[in-house]
Design an enzyme around this catalytic site. Sequence first.
Site, PDB file in Angstrom:
ATOM      1  N   HIS A 129     -17.674  -5.285  -5.692  1.00 19.58           N
ATOM      2  CA  HIS A 129     -19.039  -5.630  -5.501  1.00 19.58           C
ATOM      3  C   HIS A 129     -19.680  -6.443  -6.690  1.00 19.58           C
ATOM      4  O   HIS A 129     -20.800  -6.612  -6.569  1.00 19.58           O
ATOM      5  CB  HIS A 129     -19.790  -4.274  -5.269  1.00 19.58           C
ATOM      6  CG  HIS A 129     -19.346  -3.618  -4.041  1.00 19.58           C
ATOM      7  ND1 HIS A 129     -19.925  -2.282  -3.658  1.00 19.58           N
ATOM      8  CD2 HIS A 129     -18.714  -3.975  -3.008  1.00 19.58           C
ATOM      9  CE1 HIS A 129     -19.293  -1.881  -2.589  1.00 19.58           C
ATOM     10  NE2 HIS A 129     -18.985  -2.970  -2.096  1.00 19.58           N
ATOM     11  N   CYS A 137     -26.770 -18.962 -10.219  1.00 19.22           N
ATOM     12  CA  CYS A 137     -27.816 -19.619  -9.845  1.00 19.22           C
ATOM     13  C   CYS A 137     -27.582 -19.837  -8.200  1.00 19.22           C
ATOM     14  O   CYS A 137     -26.401 -19.902  -7.759  1.00 19.22           O
ATOM     15  CB  CYS A 137     -27.994 -20.927 -10.536  1.00 19.22           C
ATOM     16  SG  CYS A 137     -29.263 -22.074  -9.538  1.00 19.22           S
ATOM     17  N   ALA A 243     -15.876  14.159 -11.515  1.00 15.73           N
ATOM     18  CA  ALA A 243     -14.879  13.118 -11.938  1.00 15.73           C
ATOM     19  C   ALA A 243     -14.542  13.586 -13.279  1.00 15.73           C
ATOM     20  O   ALA A 243     -13.346  13.604 -13.545  1.00 15.73           O
ATOM     21  CB  ALA A 243     -15.301  11.720 -11.563  1.00 15.73           C
TER      22      ALA A 243
END
Length: 257
Positions: A129, A137, A243
């Site tokens: 991601h 830009c 976790a």
Amino acid sequence: MYVPRDGELDEVAALIRNAQRVLIITGAGISADSGLPTYRGIGGLYHERLTKEGLTIEEALSGDMMARHPEVAWRYIAEIEANCRGAQPNAAHNVIADLEREKPGVWVLTQNVDSLHRMAGSQKVIEIHGKVHHLRCTECHHQRSVQDFAGLSLPPACPVCGGVLRPDVVLFGESLPQKGLDRLAHVLEQGVDLVMSIGTTSAFPYIAGPVWWAQQAGVPTVEINPGETEVSRIVDHRLRMGAAKAMTQIWARLHPQ
């Protein structure tokens, strides 16, 4: 309070000990112990609430919104970044980095954009991601990295062409980076001895997919997540734990004093 069944942590540790190539899939839950919100999970930043514009967070943080109203998308990107600011890797990130140092065949596929895996020392990371602190830009090829968004005008302008800068992350409705998908495919084609899913609901097909692939290929699978997920019913070992706690206990079994 949940307690793993007798010997289950030992069994998971043994799978890791005997594996040379491991794919570890992580989501927002692994960063929760670093103080980061899970956004849409129970108690998350946008759990059951709309933005002040009356939008869902998926609408506000979409590629379409960035193109049409970048000031709206940037408002919520900046809100998320502010909640992440100053976060440091926790024990789970550190154990995964240590595992890679011991076993060069350890790879991480993460949905997180916080870069905490890299901060912990992991090198073989597929950030599917993107990275929130890397800007690009929308009009030209200019790119830059920033430490935080505190000093930015929103939306920030490109110093080269004046176009809008945006974080180099995958927004809702946008395609995943082909380079990351190709790297994941290469890892699976090379073969893995173990697939671990840590702190992710596995709601996206490309996150659940490697677990389903492993199950069909006879490769052992482990899930670490306090809640029920899309892959909970198919994994070989399910640790309903946070976790950091789980990985600390596994590491202790791999390296007994």
